[in-house]
Design a protein around this motif. Structure first.
Motif, PDB file in Angstrom:
ATOM      1  N   HIS A   1      -7.461  -1.210  -8.737  1.00 34.02           N
ATOM      2  CA  HIS A   1      -8.349  -1.784  -7.729  1.00 34.02           C
ATOM      3  C   HIS A   1      -9.608  -0.936  -7.632  1.00 34.02           C
ATOM      4  N   SER A   2     -10.663  -1.531  -7.115  1.00 32.02           N
ATOM      5  CA  SER A   2     -11.941  -0.798  -6.997  1.00 32.02           C
ATOM      6  C   SER A   2     -11.833   0.410  -6.075  1.00 32.02           C
ATOM      7  N   SER A   3     -10.842   0.352  -5.161  1.00 25.75           N
ATOM      8  CA  SER A   3     -10.669   1.479  -4.237  1.00 25.75           C
ATOM      9  C   SER A   3      -9.841   2.601  -4.839  1.00 25.75           C
ATOM     10  N   GLY A   4      -9.329   2.385  -6.043  1.00 24.06           N
ATOM     11  CA  GLY A   4      -8.570   3.441  -6.711  1.00 24.06           C
ATOM     12  C   GLY A   4      -7.091   3.194  -6.763  1.00 24.06           C
ATOM     13  N   GLU A   5      -6.598   2.260  -5.921  1.00 27.59           N
ATOM     14  CA  GLU A   5      -5.171   1.947  -5.958  1.00 27.59           C
ATOM     15  C   GLU A   5      -4.845   1.104  -7.202  1.00 27.59           C
ATOM     16  N   THR A   6      -3.544   1.076  -7.554  1.00 27.92           N
ATOM     17  CA  THR A   6      -3.089   0.264  -8.683  1.00 27.92           C
ATOM     18  C   THR A   6      -2.383  -0.976  -8.156  1.00 27.92           C
TER      19      THR A   6
END
Length: 591
Positions: free
Chosen positions: A400-405
């Motif tokens: 995800h763009s926020s860094g989560e997968t």
């Protein structure tokens, strides 16, 4: 001219002596009837007649000529003393020759001196007298008994009267034998057709079938050229699918519907028989020596599918009997040809579909990750075993763009290419929508709305969405009708309660979120229902309980070994049963 008077030693003399009493004549006629009615074998009857006549009336040449309604003439069916070429080729029209006159008038004709009789047709130079007596049965002409002698005035009125009595007795037997032979031939033809129908219907290779049809037809009706033309309804032409001449294949141009004899047969839906092709303007010359032709339409369920065409170098070769025979054979050929053609089309379509499926399989290999990406804090293994060439299971892993997968795992309704295409659309939408919605529940809600705007039949997707927050070591889950994850922690099995309605099924759906905090060593298994629903040969499903027990035993293993072991256990369980559905596994282990 004179001839010697008959003595008591001649056959005629013996006849006169023999029948001095009426009772003797009646006994003789009874013997005649018995000798000709004891069998229905035409050849045997005719031979008996020749022997009976020889016993009472002298002759040097003997013939029994049978009348053909089709030929409107007399042909020699049995003879003694006549030349072979005369027997083979002679057809005497009614009214020609002494036999033709006897047949036309239905009265005996006796010529004491044929050399001075303009009606006489010469059979042998030495012949000097002739006696021809018609055979009548049931009011119709059966044929002629013809006697010829090398003596002048060899036959008298007594001989004429006696031969007329014999003819009246044998006519019915000969006619019955001819009818029996015709019926027997028809029965044998029908049996042959029934056998051919079974044989033709068992051949599904069209080229092989057409070769068999040509060979079989030639055994029934000799021809010099043969063709099978199939109708191209869209272009309104007859396409030559099979043609041969003297056992050599030939290639002919397509024939427009309504053109030529074959086109006329297809258009009229009736057999077209031409005695002289050179005199018929419809004839399209294919070979320079062809003189007669018969074209037979092939019809299946009131629909013309093609034309069978036979050609001969002999003028007037094809007869009404040939027409009847081919009309009986045509429905069997038409049905078999249509079945073989449909099989050929289906096989061709299957080849196209197989190529398409392989292409779709290759595309799906690119779209569905087979190797797990590096994910911070997790070990990941992926396994996929499609029930068919391509799968309807949907899964994806992306950042995800926020860094989560983001982990997506689900199953599209249905199977095969349609399910795979729908799944590809879902995967594409999710990657796009995931950048607009971070929370799994909001993502599913948005996906449901978009799918409802793009309704594809009755298809929908059951989908589980997990967002891995590596810094917090937790999963945020939302479910749209998919199998919930199974989690193994030490010796415990945890089944988070996360539920929801499949996306694309109903309007305006809301989805719940569940947060699961992980611990190091936790194993999270995402599985398709193709694993738990897999039956064994007895029909008993593998089930979630067996999967949970297997996971407990394997919890300490690596995700790769664990995934392989589960699939191996499912394969062993199903044994000889077919694979029920796509089987997909994603195994996650918290570092």
């Amino acid at each position: 001219m004179t001839t010697a008077a008959p003595t008591g030693k001649t056959s005629a003399g013996k006849a006169r002596i023999r029948f001095q009493e009426r009772a003797e004549l009646l006994d003789f006629l009874l013997d005649v009837s018995a000798a000709t009615s004891e069998t229905l074998d035409l050849d045997r009857i005719l031979a008996n007649v020749a022997a009976i006549v020889k016993d009472v009336i002298p002759y040097d040449l003997f013939a029994i000529l049978l009348y053909s309604e089709r030929q409107k003439g007399l042909s020699i069916r049995y003879s003694i003393g006549h030349r072979e070429e005369v027997i083979r080729n002679l057809v005497i029209p009614l009214g020609e020759g002494l036999t033709g006159v006897a047949a036309a008038n239905r009265q005996p004709v006796l010529s004491a001196d044929v050399r001075n009789d303009a009606r006489y047709l010469s059979a042998l130079d030495a012949v000097q007298s002739e006696l021809a007596v018609p055979m009548l049965a049931r009011g119709k002409l059966v044929g002629i008994i013809d006697l010829q002698s090398t003596h002048l005035s060899a036959y008298r009125e007594q001989d004429r009267a006696l031969l007329q009595l014999i003819a009246s007795r044998v006519a019915v037997s000969i006619d019955n034998a001819r009818l029996y032979r015709r019926v027997d031939r028809q029965n044998r033809t029908l049996k042959t057709l029934a056998h051919l129908s079974q044989e033709f219907s068992s051949i599904l290779d069209l080229d092989e079938l057409l070769r068999k049809i040509a060979t079989t037809t030639h055994s029934l009706v000799a021809f010099d050229a043969f063709s099978i033309l199939l109708l191209d309804a869209d272009r309104k032409v007859l396409r030559h699918r099979f043609s041969e001449r003297y056992d050599e294949r030939v290639v002919l141009d397509n024939i427009p519907l309504g053109k030529g004899l074959t086109g006329a047969a297809a258009e009229s839906r009736e057999i077209v028989r031409v005695a002289d092709t050179l005199a018929d303007q419809r004839y399209i010359a294919s070979h320079p020596d062809i003189r007669s032709e018969i074209a037979v339409p092939l019809i299946v369920q009131d629909r013309v599918v093609g034309v069978m065409n036979l050609e001969s170098e002999r003028m007037g070769y094809f007869t009404e009997e040939h027409s009847r025979l081919l009309s009986l054979l045509a429905p069997q050929i038409a049905s078999s040809v249509e079945n073989a053609r449909l099989y050929e089309e289906i096989a061709q379509r299957e080849q196209w579909m197989d190529r398409d499926l392989k292409a779709a399989h290759n595309v799906q290999l690119i779209m569905l990750p087979r190797e797990a990406p590096e994910v911070e804090g997790l070990e990941v293994a992926i396994r996929l075993r499609p029930a068919r060439e391509i799968t309807g299971d949907v899964y994806d892993i992306f950042e995800h763009s926020s860094g989560e997968t983001v982990f997506l795992f689900g199953d599209v309704s249905g199977k095969g290419a349609a399910a795979a295409l729908y799944g590809a659309m879902v995967s594409g939408l999710l990657r796009t929508l995931a950048h607009r919605r971070r929370d799994p529940a909001e993502l599913l809600k948005l996906l449901n709305r978009v799918l409802r705007e793009r309704i594809v039949g009755t298809q929908y997707v059951a989908l589980l969405v997990l967002v891995w927050e590596s810094k917090k070591h937790r999963f945020i889950m939302a479910n749209a009708g998919a199998e919930p994850p199974i989690i193994c922690r030490g010796a415990d099995i945890i089944k988070p309660k996360v539920e929801g309605v499949p996306a694309g099924l109903l309007d305006n759906r809301e989805y719940d979120e569940v947060i699961f905090d992980t611990q190091p060593g936790d194993v999270i298994v995402l599985h398709s229902d193709g694993i738990t629903d897999q039956p064994n040969p007895k029909g008993v499903e593998y089930g979630p309980a067996r999967l949970a027990r297997k996971l407990q035993k394997l919890c300490a293993k690596s995700p790769e070994d664990l995934a392989d072991s589960i699939l191996a256990d499912v394969e062993n369980y199903k044994s000889t049963a077919p694979t029920h559905d796509d089987q997909t596994l994603i195994v996650l282990k918290v570092r």
